[in-house]
Write a protein that holds these residues in place. Structure first.
Motif, PDB file in Angstrom:
ATOM      1  N   ILE A  34       9.646   0.871   0.304  1.00 32.31           N
ATOM      2  CA  ILE A  34       9.443  -0.560   0.202  1.00 32.31           C
ATOM      3  C   ILE A  34       8.210  -0.584  -0.682  1.00 32.31           C
ATOM      4  O   ILE A  34       8.054  -1.666  -1.657  1.00 32.31           O
ATOM      5  CB  ILE A  34       8.951  -1.090   1.699  1.00 32.31           C
ATOM      6  N   ALA A  35       7.030   0.257  -0.456  1.00 35.63           N
ATOM      7  CA  ALA A  35       6.097   0.146  -1.265  1.00 35.63           C
ATOM      8  C   ALA A  35       6.001   0.605  -2.786  1.00 35.63           C
ATOM      9  O   ALA A  35       5.800  -0.089  -3.761  1.00 35.63           O
ATOM     10  CB  ALA A  35       4.759   1.250  -0.712  1.00 35.63           C
ATOM     11  N   ALA A  36       7.050   1.327  -2.839  1.00 37.04           N
ATOM     12  CA  ALA A  36       7.466   1.920  -4.386  1.00 37.04           C
ATOM     13  C   ALA A  36       8.142   0.695  -4.838  1.00 37.04           C
ATOM     14  O   ALA A  36       8.097   0.557  -6.122  1.00 37.04           O
ATOM     15  CB  ALA A  36       8.406   3.129  -4.263  1.00 37.04           C
ATOM     16  N   THR A  37       9.155   0.249  -4.189  1.00 38.46           N
ATOM     17  CA  THR A  37       9.962  -0.896  -4.953  1.00 38.46           C
ATOM     18  C   THR A  37       9.160  -2.122  -5.341  1.00 38.46           C
ATOM     19  O   THR A  37       9.279  -2.569  -6.297  1.00 38.46           O
ATOM     20  CB  THR A  37      11.016  -1.208  -3.974  1.00 38.46           C
ATOM     21  N   GLU A  38       8.044  -2.438  -4.294  1.00 41.57           N
ATOM     22  CA  GLU A  38       7.255  -3.362  -4.778  1.00 41.57           C
ATOM     23  C   GLU A  38       6.381  -3.109  -5.808  1.00 41.57           C
ATOM     24  O   GLU A  38       6.070  -4.062  -6.782  1.00 41.57           O
ATOM     25  CB  GLU A  38       6.356  -3.860  -3.438  1.00 41.57           C
ATOM     26  N   GLU A  39       6.004  -1.887  -5.834  1.00 38.55           N
ATOM     27  CA  GLU A  39       5.137  -1.579  -7.196  1.00 38.55           C
ATOM     28  C   GLU A  39       6.123  -1.472  -8.350  1.00 38.55           C
ATOM     29  O   GLU A  39       5.783  -2.072  -9.594  1.00 38.55           O
ATOM     30  CB  GLU A  39       4.770  -0.155  -7.000  1.00 38.55           C
ATOM     31  N   GLU A  40       7.208  -1.013  -8.419  1.00 38.17           N
ATOM     32  CA  GLU A  40       8.245  -1.090  -9.631  1.00 38.17           C
ATOM     33  C   GLU A  40       8.382  -2.710 -10.050  1.00 38.17           C
ATOM     34  O   GLU A  40       8.514  -2.883 -11.132  1.00 38.17           O
ATOM     35  CB  GLU A  40       9.460  -0.631  -9.020  1.00 38.17           C
ATOM     36  N   LEU A  41       8.619  -3.544  -8.796  1.00 34.48           N
ATOM     37  CA  LEU A  41       9.183  -4.888  -9.292  1.00 34.48           C
ATOM     38  C   LEU A  41       7.740  -5.583  -9.842  1.00 34.48           C
ATOM     39  O   LEU A  41       7.800  -6.413 -10.941  1.00 34.48           O
ATOM     40  CB  LEU A  41       9.351  -5.545  -8.046  1.00 34.48           C
ATOM     41  N   SER A  42       6.476  -5.051  -9.434  1.00 36.94           N
ATOM     42  CA  SER A  42       5.360  -5.800 -10.168  1.00 36.94           C
ATOM     43  C   SER A  42       5.234  -5.321 -11.670  1.00 36.94           C
ATOM     44  O   SER A  42       4.761  -6.086 -12.635  1.00 36.94           O
ATOM     45  CB  SER A  42       4.042  -5.122  -9.208  1.00 36.94           C
ATOM     46  N   ARG A  43       5.485  -3.993 -11.852  1.00 36.23           N
ATOM     47  CA  ARG A  43       5.578  -3.418 -13.183  1.00 36.23           C
ATOM     48  C   ARG A  43       6.655  -4.397 -14.027  1.00 36.23           C
ATOM     49  O   ARG A  43       6.369  -4.546 -15.202  1.00 36.23           O
ATOM     50  CB  ARG A  43       5.930  -2.080 -13.362  1.00 36.23           C
TER      51      ARG A  43
END
Length: 474
Positions: A15-24
């Protein structure tokens, strides 16, 4: 309960990785939308509404037309190339050909990381550099060449080495990473940061006439997801012994060999980008991983070795792994210590070593007689240059325990005419191998009659500095 805790932790990481990718991705979209607004502002009312008939500029159709008509590339593949960003770590023998073909293919953004400067010894294999650029930063030299090749792209210079402290800041801006370095410490670091930031990695290496290529972390799924591609630690859980690591400077490298591996890296990069595999699709599982081995002297020169999937207990990409961005950037992961530090060889005592200038005086006094100078470099190096009167006994022939004569007996390469008390000196390129051979000879008992056995300190490097400035440096 433990299994449930592990599963929950894995999901939290995803989830944290997906949120970080979404932010990018949101940041990238904002930049593109801002550029569109600025373009619209720059148009006058007389020009009318903005319409675009073709997705590429007309010049781009001419430039990339030959590759766009290749099956599986097409206009969609070219648009993916234009939208992609690739980071090349290392602007040397691998990075130069890789960068040239990636720029030629039209990858929109290319970053290059390297802290070194161009040297004359680089030029036989590092094709983006030239004699006029000796002393120039490699990154600046490479981007100068690439800009002349394809001025339509965005080039980003990182004129420093990749470190645990700057790795995240640099790597997170790119979609794909190419490891074009030449040492285990950098390979583990690059792989680790790619796992943490979910970036696919194309890694290659070359030495002498051999090379290898691996595609890692593809698809780039979060740590703990067994469907992701293996990382460098999965393939090589332990680094090679420090003393076994041979650099191009010591082992040699044939230009076309390292060029072949760099070109293959570019090819795999283009394939990943045009196939839309820079990010993992929902439900995607890693294809069977393999390592491509190349040997210029074999027939056929290529063979492939099947690799296992992600290791269940891998430190970097498993659910049980302890790798985090915090531990990496804080410096608690010491890659130099992990890979081992090759300390300077100190086998002989100071009195068993002489300076190059001191040996020159011995040559003059003895007129080349009543002593023996043994050059332990390999024959191919001895043939390039050698000190007058020396004999060649390659280090590789005296490494084994029985390579020398039995205890107390004289090795066959010592002339029969040499007096029992005549000194024997050893020399090599840097003064390391010479110490090893001198110690072996002393242990065999050949110094029991008072014979001096030692080596020339710092080897032929010192000979050039202290005795003969014209000595060839290779």
């Amino acid at each position: 309960m433990d299994q449930a805790t592990k599963s929950a932790e894995t999901l939290r990481r995803q989830i944290a990785a997906t949120e970080e990718e979404l932010s990018r991705l949101r940041e990238q979209l904002a930049v593109i939308e801002n550029e569109e607004v600025q373009n619209l502002k720059g148009l006058s009312l007389e020009e009318g509404p903005v319409t675009r008939k073709w997705p590429l500029e007309l010049e781009e159709y001419k430039r990339y037309g030959r590759q766009m008509i290749v099956p599986n590339i097409g206009i969609q593949g070219q648009l993916r190339l234009k939208a992609a960003s690739v980071l090349i770590v290392g602007a040397g023998g691998l990075g130069c050909p890789a960068a040239a073909y990636i720029a030629g293919a039209g990858v929109g953004t290319i970053g290059i990381v390297d802290g070194d400067v161009v040297e004359t010894s680089n030029l036989h294999r590092q094709i983006l550099h030239s004699t006029a650029k000796v002393g120039m930063k490699k990154v600046d030299s490479a981007i100068s060449f690439l800009t002349s090749l394809n001025p339509n792209l965005r080039y980003i210079a990182h004129t420093e080495h990749l470190t645990p402290q700057n790795a995240r800041e640099i790597v997170e801006k790119y979609d794909l990473v190419l490891d074009c370095t030449d040492h285990p410490t950098s390979r583990y670091l690059i792989s680790d940061i790619c796992v943490l930031l979910h970036k696919p990695l194309i890694s290659a290496s070359a030495l002498r006439t051999d090379g290898q290529l691996i595609i890692l972390n593809s698809p780039p799924l979060p740590a703990g997801d067994a469907s992701g591609g293996p990382c460098y630690r999965c393939v090589f859980p332990k680094p090679p012994p420090a003393e076994s690591v041979v650099s191009c400077g010591d082992g040699g490298i044939l230009g076309p060999v390292v060029g072949t591996m760099g070109v293959l890296q570019a090819l795999e990069a283009v394939k990943l980008i045009t196939a839309g595999k820079l990010r993992a699709a929902e439900g995607e599982k890693a294809a069977e991983a393999s390592m491509l081995l190349f040997s210029a002297n074999s027939n056929p020169p290529f063979r492939s070795v099947r690799l296992r999937a992600r290791r269940p207990k891998c430190f970097a990409c498993s659910a049980e792994g302890g790798l985090t961005l915090e531990s990496l950037s804080s410096g608690s992961l010491d890659y130099v210590l992990f890979c081992g530090v090759t300390a300077p060889v100190k086998i002989l005592r100071p009195e068993e070593r002489i300076e190059a200038s001191e040996y020159e005086k011995i040559m003059e006094e003895r007129k080349g007689k009543e002593h023996l100078l043994v050059d332990v470099r390999e024959k191919v190096q001895f043939d390039i240059c050698s000190i007058k009167g020396s004999i060649n006994v390659p280090f590789s022939t005296v490494q084994g325990s029985r390579a020398l004569a039995p205890q107390g007996e004289k090795p066959p390469w010592i002339p029969e005419s040499l007096a029992p008390d005549a000194p024997i000196y050893f020399v090599c390129r840097l003064g390391n191998d010479s110490q090893v051979v001198a110690r072996k000879l002393k242990e065999s008992g050949l110094d029991k009659e008072g014979r001096y056995i030692g080596d020339i300190k710092d080897g032929l490097k010192a000979w050039k500095e202290q005795v003969d400035s014209s000595w060839p440096e290779y």
